[in-house]
Design a protein around this motif. Sequence first.
Motif, PDB file in Angstrom:
ATOM      1  N   SER A   4       0.834  -1.210   0.000  1.00  0.00           N
ATOM      2  CA  SER A   4       0.000   0.000   0.000  1.00  0.00           C
ATOM      3  C   SER A   4       0.864   1.253   0.000  1.00  0.00           C
ATOM      4  O   SER A   4       0.572   2.226  -0.698  1.00  0.00           O
ATOM      5  N   GLU A   5       1.915   1.230   0.787  1.00  0.00           N
ATOM      6  CA  GLU A   5       2.803   2.390   0.858  1.00  0.00           C
ATOM      7  C   GLU A   5       3.534   2.583  -0.467  1.00  0.00           C
ATOM      8  O   GLU A   5       3.752   3.722  -0.897  1.00  0.00           O
ATOM      9  N   LEU A   6       3.900   1.495  -1.118  1.00  0.00           N
ATOM     10  CA  LEU A   6       4.572   1.598  -2.419  1.00  0.00           C
ATOM     11  C   LEU A   6       3.658   2.216  -3.474  1.00  0.00           C
ATOM     12  O   LEU A   6       4.131   2.857  -4.407  1.00  0.00           O
ATOM     13  N   ARG A   7       2.367   2.029  -3.313  1.00  0.00           N
ATOM     14  CA  ARG A   7       1.420   2.648  -4.239  1.00  0.00           C
ATOM     15  C   ARG A   7       1.367   4.162  -4.001  1.00  0.00           C
ATOM     16  O   ARG A   7       1.180   4.929  -4.924  1.00  0.00           O
ATOM     17  N   LEU A   8       1.563   4.567  -2.748  1.00  0.00           N
ATOM     18  CA  LEU A   8       1.452   5.982  -2.392  1.00  0.00           C
ATOM     19  C   LEU A   8       2.741   6.776  -2.588  1.00  0.00           C
ATOM     20  O   LEU A   8       2.697   7.966  -2.856  1.00  0.00           O
ATOM     21  N   ARG A   9       3.866   6.120  -2.402  1.00  0.00           N
ATOM     22  CA  ARG A   9       5.163   6.811  -2.424  1.00  0.00           C
ATOM     23  C   ARG A   9       6.052   6.214  -3.493  1.00  0.00           C
ATOM     24  O   ARG A   9       6.078   5.009  -3.666  1.00  0.00           O
ATOM     25  N   ASP A  10       6.821   7.062  -4.136  1.00  0.00           N
ATOM     26  CA  ASP A  10       7.711   6.595  -5.192  1.00  0.00           C
ATOM     27  C   ASP A  10       9.027   6.101  -4.605  1.00  0.00           C
ATOM     28  O   ASP A  10       9.845   6.895  -4.137  1.00  0.00           O
ATOM     29  N   GLY A  11       9.192   4.800  -4.585  1.00  0.00           N
ATOM     30  CA  GLY A  11      10.459   4.188  -4.244  1.00  0.00           C
ATOM     31  C   GLY A  11      10.993   4.372  -2.846  1.00  0.00           C
ATOM     32  O   GLY A  11      12.166   4.717  -2.690  1.00  0.00           O
ATOM     33  N   ARG A  43       9.746  -4.718  -7.424  1.00  0.00           N
ATOM     34  CA  ARG A  43      11.111  -4.766  -7.946  1.00  0.00           C
ATOM     35  C   ARG A  43      11.894  -3.704  -7.199  1.00  0.00           C
ATOM     36  O   ARG A  43      11.332  -2.730  -6.701  1.00  0.00           O
ATOM     37  N   ARG A  44      13.198  -3.914  -7.108  1.00  0.00           N
ATOM     38  CA  ARG A  44      14.053  -2.928  -6.450  1.00  0.00           C
ATOM     39  C   ARG A  44      15.111  -2.459  -7.433  1.00  0.00           C
ATOM     40  O   ARG A  44      15.747  -3.260  -8.111  1.00  0.00           O
ATOM     41  N   ASP A  45      15.268  -1.160  -7.479  1.00  0.00           N
ATOM     42  CA  ASP A  45      16.223  -0.537  -8.384  1.00  0.00           C
ATOM     43  C   ASP A  45      17.200   0.302  -7.574  1.00  0.00           C
ATOM     44  O   ASP A  45      16.806   0.915  -6.577  1.00  0.00           O
ATOM     45  N   VAL A 102      21.718   1.885  -1.698  1.00  0.00           N
ATOM     46  CA  VAL A 102      20.290   1.997  -1.403  1.00  0.00           C
ATOM     47  C   VAL A 102      19.483   1.530  -2.613  1.00  0.00           C
ATOM     48  O   VAL A 102      19.710   1.959  -3.742  1.00  0.00           O
ATOM     49  N   LEU A 103      18.543   0.616  -2.341  1.00  0.00           N
ATOM     50  CA  LEU A 103      17.629   0.133  -3.373  1.00  0.00           C
ATOM     51  C   LEU A 103      16.236   0.681  -3.089  1.00  0.00           C
ATOM     52  O   LEU A 103      15.778   0.646  -1.958  1.00  0.00           O
ATOM     53  N   ARG A 104      15.594   1.181  -4.111  1.00  0.00           N
ATOM     54  CA  ARG A 104      14.241   1.718  -3.983  1.00  0.00           C
ATOM     55  C   ARG A 104      13.251   0.700  -4.525  1.00  0.00           C
ATOM     56  O   ARG A 104      13.409   0.188  -5.638  1.00  0.00           O
ATOM     57  N   ALA A 105      12.233   0.402  -3.730  1.00  0.00           N
ATOM     58  CA  ALA A 105      11.238  -0.605  -4.100  1.00  0.00           C
ATOM     59  C   ALA A 105      10.088   0.046  -4.869  1.00  0.00           C
ATOM     60  O   ALA A 105       9.694   1.174  -4.577  1.00  0.00           O
ATOM     61  N   ARG A 106       9.578  -0.697  -5.847  1.00  0.00           N
ATOM     62  CA  ARG A 106       8.429  -0.244  -6.638  1.00  0.00           C
ATOM     63  C   ARG A 106       7.519  -1.436  -6.915  1.00  0.00           C
ATOM     64  O   ARG A 106       7.979  -2.558  -7.059  1.00  0.00           O
ATOM     65  N   LEU A 107       6.219  -1.149  -7.003  1.00  0.00           N
ATOM     66  CA  LEU A 107       5.249  -2.198  -7.334  1.00  0.00           C
ATOM     67  C   LEU A 107       5.433  -2.666  -8.770  1.00  0.00           C
ATOM     68  O   LEU A 107       5.709  -1.860  -9.660  1.00  0.00           O
TER      69      LEU A 107
END
Length: 152
Positions: A52-59, A90-92, A100-105
């Motif tokens: 849910s948080e990944l939907r609201l926040r970018d990475g 996925r993490r980029d 640091v890896l940023r997670a995204r849906l």
Amino acid sequence: MTDREISPAASPDSPAPRVSYLVFRLERYIRGRLDEALARHGVTTTEYMALSELRLRDGPSSADLARIAFVTPQAMSLVIRDLERRGLIRRDPQPGAGRVLRARLTREGLSTLRRCDRSVDEIEALMFAEVDDTARKTLAESLSACARGLHP
């Protein structure tokens, strides 16, 4: 537990329960329902919070998600690793941020999240069956203000 057990005043002579106690009790009821409903979608409540948080926040980072979900960074690392393994996120790498890896849906993650949302909508419909829209909005605003008061 019955509705009578969580009534603000059981008798005219007894003091009303503390609001913090009622919030805690409600959280326990909600958590039980969430755990059960989300398990049918193969998702834990902590995973749902992260998605849910990944939907609201970018990475957000794993550390950001851990703070939001009230779990340790180590626990969130395991959650993130499992969500990634299942193809829900996925993490980029974050440019200029070292390791640091940023997670995204992913598309599959968003689809899973939408199915979970429908189950959560059903739980909230039951919870708010006797609460009108104005009171619901006031409750949401009041709870947000209380949270800010404890964690500015």
